[in-house]
Scaffold this motif. Structure first.
Motif, short mmCIF file in Angstrom:
data_model
loop_
_atom_site.label_atom_id
_atom_site.label_comp_id
_atom_site.label_asym_id
_atom_site.label_seq_id
_atom_site.Cartn_x
_atom_site.Cartn_y
_atom_site.Cartn_z
N LYS A 74 -1.22 91.12 108.28
CA LYS A 74 -1.30 92.34 107.49
C LYS A 74 -1.25 93.53 108.43
CE LYS A 74 -4.04 95.05 104.25
NZ LYS A 74 -5.30 95.20 103.49
N ASN A 117 -6.90 93.59 100.08
CA ASN A 117 -7.99 93.55 101.06
C ASN A 117 -8.76 92.24 101.01
OD1 ASN A 117 -7.66 96.14 102.24
ND2 ASN A 117 -8.60 97.09 100.44
N ASP A 152 -13.64 89.84 101.84
CA ASP A 152 -13.16 91.21 101.79
C ASP A 152 -12.89 91.65 103.23
OD1 ASP A 152 -13.01 94.06 101.83
OD2 ASP A 152 -14.11 94.15 99.94
N SER A 154 -11.40 94.70 104.01
CA SER A 154 -11.10 96.13 104.06
C SER A 154 -11.59 96.73 105.36
CB SER A 154 -11.71 96.84 102.85
OG SER A 154 -13.08 96.54 102.71
N ASP A 155 -12.67 96.19 105.91
CA ASP A 155 -13.11 96.53 107.27
C ASP A 155 -12.85 95.29 108.13
OD1 ASP A 155 -14.34 97.13 109.66
OD2 ASP A 155 -16.32 97.54 108.80
N VAL A 156 -11.74 95.30 108.87
CA VAL A 156 -11.36 94.09 109.61
C VAL A 156 -12.36 93.74 110.71
CG1 VAL A 156 -8.90 94.31 109.12
CG2 VAL A 156 -9.85 95.40 111.17
#
Length: 474
Positions: A74, A117, A152, A154-156
């Motif tokens: 991604k 995400n 989730d 969204s904060d890798v």
């Protein structure tokens, strides 16, 4: 690849074969390296293949039994599965990749895919519960858990575990298929049922389909369990494993081509072409068998125009040395099929086999494994992992005469015993090849060749190889 340590004893692929072999630290017989093969850890490659980076497995995954597995991509990040969890890499500078974070969550194979995400992680080993602190538990225990975990991302730097969905016989692999709205479907492949396993009963001629609302992943659930083989599928040919053709008891891997409403199934004893116009009701268009040369239908890749399918055979379950003169060039290989006809009259027609032309040592597990297309308009070229056979780039534009055009390979991990290793998955993403080496970690390769260079101009935001993109439109 196939199995895993501590899994069901009936499973008959990689670590099922390997448990008494590589992970125990000794081979069944005293294998010796062939005189014309590479030395331990020696690197060889074609002139057009450049090895630009390597990152060893991070400390939590450093043991021999912590096998690196599949990839998903991604943006500027690569997500690499491992039997102990997954690693997030920053690949914004492919020659200088960096580890962003490591998530420890045991549960082989930890096959990965991504939508929005969300990251989906396959668990195909019986665990005490669905947490990332679970312990191995016999599959014969009703309370044992296996299936899909959802994170989730969204904060890798801090992936958050949000949901699990239990599936029959676990999740060996998972395939992401977009829906018509803000949702995705996860096709879960699993196989080898046993009457002693409460949640994995024979005949298991099905897959599990999970619907995931992307904005509300907590609502994810199994919405269908379609029976793909109402006639039971290939019964097998009775020959002993690994030489004999496997009976079909589910699918090992499914590759969807959503833009074409098609899917190719590698289902142990069967290769199958599906219509997936109705996402929860996959429908068989045609199926084929190769009882002479295919032992275990493992994975599939369409060409971009969806006029061909490459099926792989994982002879020996990924835990055996099958790239040698004794096995030959038609077993443990790829099979190229043309798709002929239209609509429901489409048929898979065999054209040729392809196998890497280099002999490997008797201490090297080597067989056809996971690969992806290199997006070159007007040509059919793919990169493919061959475990310790390395990484191969080959052209199947002429279905009857496929040919290798580039390669990268390491020598064996040992010259005295078979230790499982090599490239599990080798995929092309935004101009570079990323190989997840089971023991050596991430390798980044750059093929510089006039035949593949046009692929460098094609850029993607997301790549799940088992959900094939249409690179050039209809």
């Amino acid at each position: 690849m196939a199995l895993l340590p501590g899994r069901r004893p009936k499973r008959r692929t990689l670590v099922g074969t390997l448990a008494a072999l590589a992970l125990a630290g000794s081979a069944a017989a005293a294998p010796t390296a062939a005189a014309d093969t590479l030395g331990v850890d020696e690197i060889a490659k074609s002139r057009n293949m450049h090895h630009v980076a390597n990152i060893p497995k991070p400390a939590p995954f450093a043991s021999t039994s912590a096998l690196n597995s599949d990839w998903a991509f991604k943006g500027k990040y690569a997500f690499g599965g491992n039997y102990e969890g997954f690693t997030v890499y920053d690949i914004s500078k492919p020659a200088k990749p960096k580890i962003v974070t490591v998530v420890r969550c045991p549960g082989s194979q930890n096959d990965v895919s991504i939508a929005g995400n969300l990251l989906f992680l396959s668990t195909d080993s019986s665990r005490s519960d669905d947490s990332c602190q679970s312990q191995p538990m016999p599959a014969s225990e009703k309370s044992a858990w296996e299936g899909i975990k959802i994170f989730d991302i969204s904060d890798v730097r801090n992936p958050r575990y949000v949901k699990s969905v239990e599936t029959k016989c676990g999740s060996h692999t998972n395939t992401l298929v977009p829906g018509k709205r803000d949702e995705v479907y996860i096709y879960v492949s699993s196989y080898s049922p046993n009457s002693a396993y409460p949640d994995c009963q024979p005949p298991h001629d099905l897959i599990s389909i999970i619907k995931v609302p992307l904005k509300h992943p907590q609502a994810a659930k199994v919405v269908a369990e379609p029976v793909l083989f109402p006639d039971g599928g290939n019964p097998g040919d009775g020959r002993p494993y690994p030489e004999g053709t496997s009976a079909t008891t589910g699918c090992h891997d499914l590759t969807a081509y959503p833009a074409k409403n098609l899917m190719a199934g590698a289902c142990m004893g069967d290769g199958v072409l599906f219509d997936i116009s109705d996402r929860v009701k996959p429908r068989i268009i045609h199926s084929v068998r190769d009882d002479e040369n295919f032992a275990f239908w493992h994975s599939a890749t369409f060409n971009n125009s969806a006029t061909k399918v490459v099926f792989t055979d994982e002879l020996g379950g990924g835990g055996a040395a099958t790239c040698n003169a004794a096995i030959g060039q038609e077993k443990g290989a790829d099979a190229v099929y043309d798709i002929v006809g239209k609509g429901d009259k489409r048929r898979l027609v065999f054209r040729s086999y392809f196998k890497i032309p280099r002999a490997n040592a008797d201490t090297e597990n080597c067989v056809a494994h996971n690969g992806s297309l290199i997006p070159v308009k007007g040509r059919d070229i793919m990169v493919q992992a061959w475990y310790q056979g390395g990484v191969s780039v080959w052209d199947f534009t002429d279905s009857r005469r496929p040919k290798e055009i580039g390669w990268f390979e390491r020598g064996p991990l040992s010259d005295s015993e078979l230790i499982v290793g090599g490239s599990w998955s080798a995929y092309y993403y935004n101009g570079y090849i990323y190989s997840n080496d089971i023991q050596k970690g991430m390798d980044v390769l750059d093929i510089r060749d006039m035949r593949t260079n046009p692929g460098k101009r094609v850029k993607l935001d997301v790549l799940n190889v088992q959900s094939q993109p249409d690179y050039f439109g209809r």
